[in-house]
Design an enzyme around this catalytic site. Structure first.
Site, PDB file in Angstrom:
ATOM      1  N   SER A 215       0.811  -1.355   0.251  1.00 20.70           N
ATOM      2  CA  SER A 215       0.021  -0.026  -0.128  1.00 20.70           C
ATOM      3  C   SER A 215       0.929   1.417  -0.100  1.00 20.70           C
ATOM      4  CB  SER A 215      -0.965  -0.018   1.053  1.00 20.70           C
ATOM      5  OG  SER A 215      -1.912  -1.102   1.064  1.00 20.70           O
TER       6      SER A 215
ATOM      7  N   THR B 151      -1.544   4.636   3.103  1.00 22.22           N
ATOM      8  CA  THR B 151      -2.346   5.184   2.205  1.00 22.22           C
ATOM      9  C   THR B 151      -2.420   6.498   2.539  1.00 22.22           C
ATOM     10  OG1 THR B 151      -3.431   3.013   1.388  1.00 22.22           O
ATOM     11  CG2 THR B 151      -4.231   5.170   0.845  1.00 22.22           C
TER      12      THR B 151
ATOM     13  N   GLU C 236     -10.224   6.733   1.781  1.00 20.28           N
ATOM     14  CA  GLU C 236      -9.609   5.512   1.931  1.00 20.28           C
ATOM     15  C   GLU C 236     -10.513   4.565   2.555  1.00 20.28           C
ATOM     16  OE1 GLU C 236      -6.074   2.383   2.409  1.00 20.28           O
ATOM     17  OE2 GLU C 236      -6.421   4.045   3.873  1.00 20.28           O
TER      18      GLU C 236
ATOM     19  N   ASP D 114      -8.888  -4.539   2.617  1.00 18.25           N
ATOM     20  CA  ASP D 114      -7.413  -4.954   2.539  1.00 18.25           C
ATOM     21  C   ASP D 114      -7.367  -6.125   3.558  1.00 18.25           C
ATOM     22  OD1 ASP D 114      -4.758  -5.278   1.566  1.00 18.25           O
ATOM     23  OD2 ASP D 114      -4.335  -4.309   3.482  1.00 18.25           O
TER      24      ASP D 114
ATOM     25  N   HIS E 176      -6.592  -9.946   3.580  1.00 21.56           N
ATOM     26  CA  HIS E 176      -5.422 -10.737   4.468  1.00 21.56           C
ATOM     27  C   HIS E 176      -6.128 -11.691   5.334  1.00 21.56           C
ATOM     28  CE1 HIS E 176      -2.103  -8.327   3.129  1.00 21.56           C
ATOM     29  NE2 HIS E 176      -2.703  -7.170   3.353  1.00 21.56           N
TER      30      HIS E 176
ATOM     31  N   ASP F 137      -5.151   0.320  -4.685  1.00 21.98           N
ATOM     32  CA  ASP F 137      -3.661   0.352  -4.672  1.00 21.98           C
ATOM     33  C   ASP F 137      -3.348  -1.008  -5.062  1.00 21.98           C
ATOM     34  OD1 ASP F 137      -4.774  -0.794  -2.428  1.00 21.98           O
ATOM     35  OD2 ASP F 137      -3.445   0.144  -1.157  1.00 21.98           O
TER      36      ASP F 137
END
Length: 391
Positions: free
Chosen positions: A90, A143, A264, A269, A273, A311
């Protein structure tokens, strides 16, 4: 006889088409590109961290096959790789957007030689625009940090917080209170320092964002958590609201020159993960609601460019056989990021330049062009990270 009949029919059809076009041109209320300003006054960049095409598809098919993203008429793809790895992180990905360069994974606002590079947010400030950052992570996370800080490692959270004081950013919303008021590297109280600079500084422990007074006469920092905010499944609900109120706030702050903001959806994300498909879908839908707020703002003004992208993709997510509408079966190939190309959606003045396939760093160049910065001199570096001389 047949030829004459066909000629008569053809002539009538031509006349009907001509009249239809005339009536449309004179009376249609549909937006036409010629009615848009040559370039936008405001730019809204929304980043769904980790959100690839599969995450978008899973959210769409979990929401009756509808997303706000569908309202954006321009679609492209960016190549997300970083300077040193086909699979970006990122920090390098956001630095490409913010600074227009490919850098090494982990780098924040610096090039491959660790020299600081001016960001689009800093350039917007220099041009008199209002600026802002909103995130569902800490505000010092990779970010948002890449738009406002210059350090060699994304883990330098307290240094990133200090870098934020070196700017005149108008609006900061995200977690990470501890990096401002209970620091380990020094005894500085950044709450007090921001207040001395004329900021209203407040947080979740002092007042609810939904009940807070948004006073456009002063810059605003609102910290949503001591460290990381909750995920949306655990009750976090501020992103769409903060987007709507934040855009209204910046419009007043940048009344003459306009504004630039990065928003954002950080935790798409994190869910990927963890290979948690259900949470990833919830986070993507929460982000899409923020996209809807941005599009509502842009539609009613006509002077705002909205860009939505990610991203990188995370998890190698797939929609497996057996999936049904509103009941998606997800699967993952990894707990890490992947190198897939990433969709880019655009709406508003100069949105057409985001069609096609291009480097992630080109998004920065396209935003500069839209704002008229590309006609100015280039972007000199600020020196090396944290003011240290390059060895």
């Amino acid at each position: 006889m047949l030829r004459r009949l066909l000629q008569q029919i053809s002539g009538k059809m031509l006349l009907l088409c001509s009249l239809s076009f005339l009536f449309w041109a004179c009376g249609s209320t549909a937006p036409v590109e010629s009615a848009l300003p040559e370039r936008p006054k405001n730019v809204i960049l929304l980043i769904g961290d980790g959100m690839g095409l599969s995450q978008i598809s899973a959210a769409m098919f979990s929401n009756n096959a509808k997303l706000n993203l569908e309202q954006m008429p321009v679609l492209g793809f960016h190549k997300s790789y970083s300077y040193d790895d086909l699979v970006t992180d990122s920090a390098a990905g956001a630095t490409a957007f913010a600074c227009g360069i490919k850098t090494f994974n982990g780098a924040i606002g610096v090039d491959k030689d660790t020299l600081g590079v001016k960001t689009i947010l800093e350039e917007a400030e220099e041009n008199g625009m209002a600026t802002g950052l909103i995130a569902t992570s800490t505000i010092v996370h990779a970010t948002p940090a890449a738009f406002i800080a210059h350090v060699v490692s994304r883990e330098q959270y307290e240094e990133i917080a200090v870098d934020m004081l070196k700017t005149e950013v108008d609006l900061l919303i995200g977690g990470g209170k501890k990096y401002f008021d209970r620091r380990e590297m020094d005894n500085r109280n950044l709450y007090e320092e921001l207040a001395q600079k004329g900021y209203k500084v407040t947080d979740y422990s002092l007042e609810d964002m939904h009940e807070m007074r948004w006073d456009p006469s002063e810059n605003l920092v609102y910290l949503t958590a001591d460290k990381h905010p909750l995920n949306v499944g655990a009750g976090r609900d501020y992103l769409p609201f903060a987007t709507r109120r934040g855009l209204e706030f910046l419009e007043k702050r940048g009344k003459d020159k306009g504004f630039f903001i990065m928003i954002e959806g950080s935790q798409i994300d994190w869910a990927c993960h963890a290979n948690d498909g259900k949470l990833a879908i919830k986070e993507a839908l929460d982000f899409d609601r923020a996209v809807g707020e941005a599009l509502n703002f842009a539609r009613t003004r006509g002077n705002t460019l909205v860009i939505v992208t990610a991203d990188h993709e995370c998890g190698g997510m797939a929609l497996n056989p057996g999936s049904k509408l509103n009941k998606i079966e997800t699967a993952f190939t990894t707990i890490n990021h992947t190198a897939s190309m990433i969709p880019v959606f655009a709406y508003g003045p100069m949105s057409k330049q985001f069609a096609g396939i291009f480097e992630n760093s080109s998004i920065h160049q396209k935003m500069r062009k839209a704002l008229g910065f590309a006609e100015q001199k280039g972007q000199p570096s600020r020196g090396s990270a944290n003011g240290q001389e390059k060895p």
